[in-house]
Design an enzyme around this catalytic site. Structure first.
Site, PDB file in Angstrom:
ATOM      1  N   ASP A  14      90.162 -69.583  44.074  1.00  0.00           N
ATOM      2  CA  ASP A  14      90.790 -70.664  44.742  1.00  0.00           C
ATOM      3  C   ASP A  14      91.069 -71.681  43.848  1.00  0.00           C
ATOM      4  O   ASP A  14      90.845 -71.628  42.620  1.00  0.00           O
ATOM      5  CB  ASP A  14      89.473 -71.169  45.632  1.00  0.00           C
ATOM      6  CG  ASP A  14      89.895 -72.522  46.281  1.00  0.00           C
ATOM      7  OD1 ASP A  14      91.089 -72.426  47.107  1.00  0.00           O
ATOM      8  OD2 ASP A  14      89.239 -73.324  46.361  1.00  0.00           O
ATOM      9  N   ASP A  16      91.662 -75.953  44.586  1.00  0.00           N
ATOM     10  CA  ASP A  16      91.220 -77.094  44.606  1.00  0.00           C
ATOM     11  C   ASP A  16      89.620 -77.096  44.605  1.00  0.00           C
ATOM     12  O   ASP A  16      88.985 -76.485  45.520  1.00  0.00           O
ATOM     13  CB  ASP A  16      91.782 -77.749  45.828  1.00  0.00           C
ATOM     14  CG  ASP A  16      93.273 -77.971  46.028  1.00  0.00           C
ATOM     15  OD1 ASP A  16      93.657 -78.867  45.120  1.00  0.00           O
ATOM     16  OD2 ASP A  16      93.982 -77.459  46.622  1.00  0.00           O
ATOM     17  N   ASP A 172      84.896 -72.440  46.511  1.00  0.00           N
ATOM     18  CA  ASP A 172      84.191 -73.754  46.482  1.00  0.00           C
ATOM     19  C   ASP A 172      83.684 -74.242  47.732  1.00  0.00           C
ATOM     20  O   ASP A 172      82.748 -75.218  47.821  1.00  0.00           O
ATOM     21  CB  ASP A 172      84.676 -74.920  45.730  1.00  0.00           C
ATOM     22  CG  ASP A 172      85.797 -75.440  46.334  1.00  0.00           C
ATOM     23  OD1 ASP A 172      86.786 -74.692  46.922  1.00  0.00           O
ATOM     24  OD2 ASP A 172      85.888 -76.703  46.856  1.00  0.00           O
TER      25      ASP A 172
END
Length: 225
Positions: A14, A16, A172
């Protein structure tokens, strides 16, 4: 008995909050955006936004706070505030560069699967000259359904030439973890201060950072044939 580690033949990140501290930069930009409207950015508000495509995030923000603004107008203003902070505030998350080097030492293909737009992805990667190091870059424009739908991770596995179960996914957020788990990937969740309270059901491991020994153990295993 501890479940054995599966072999890893590809790695998908991922973006961000996982590769870069963009969530922290966005928190600052979002706080200014909301301050202009008599509100403040909080962890609860961040949880409305994280892990989704921008248009979806800002529609939910308008509903959550009862704002009178059009979501597209808020998104455009937010991007201006965010972009102004990038040159001085953007930084890789701890352990990212070391992990990339280890993956490359194993000659494993790697990709990025983000809910953000392609223009934004390249803006972030170009600041650190990282785009050429990835074989696959998937963004919001490449899917019909955003996370937590598994579409983007199924496409990532296919583009990387591996079965989903052979792909290590690093996420995250709750939405991203759910998407990767539903795709059948081997998921490691790496929460930060804004996602520490998320539900990471289905993840194989919750890491403290990209330095986590679990990741490096996985990358030492022989690849499957």
């Amino acid at each position: 008995m501890t479940e054995p580690f599966p072999p890893v033949r590809a790695v998908c990140f991922d973006l961000d909050g996982l590769m870069f501290n963009t969530e922290h930069v966005f928190f600052e930009a979002g706080d200014e955006l909301l301050r202009r409207r008599g509100h403040a950015m909080t962890v609860d508000v961040m949880n409305v936004l994280i892990g989704r495509r921008p248009q979806e995030s800002f529609r939910m923000l308008v509903q959550h706070l009862g704002l009178n603004d059009h979501p597209e107008d808020l998104l455009a203003e937010s991007r201006e505030l965010f972009d102004a902070r990038l040159p001085t505030r953007l930084a890789p998350m701890p352990g990212l560069l070391e992990l990339l080097a280890r993956i490359e030492a194993r000659n494993l293909p790697k990709g990025i699967a983000t809910s953000s737009p392609r223009r934004y992805l390249h803006k972030i990667l170009d600041q650190f000259h990282l785009a050429p190091r990835f074989q696959v870059l998937l963004t919001a424009e490449d899917v019909t359904h955003g996370k937590p739908h598994p579409e983007i991770y199924l496409k990532a596995a296919a583009a990387l030439g591996v079965a989903p179960a052979e792909m290590l996914v690093l996420e995250d957020s709750q939405a991203g973890t759910k998407a990767a788990v539903a795709a059948g990937a081997h998921v490691v969740s790496v929460p930060h201060e804004f996602t520490a309270g998320h539900d990471f059901t289905g993840t194989r491991h919750i890491a403290r950072s990209l330095h986590d020994p679990y990741l490096h153990q996985l990358l030492e295993l022989p690849q499957s044939k």
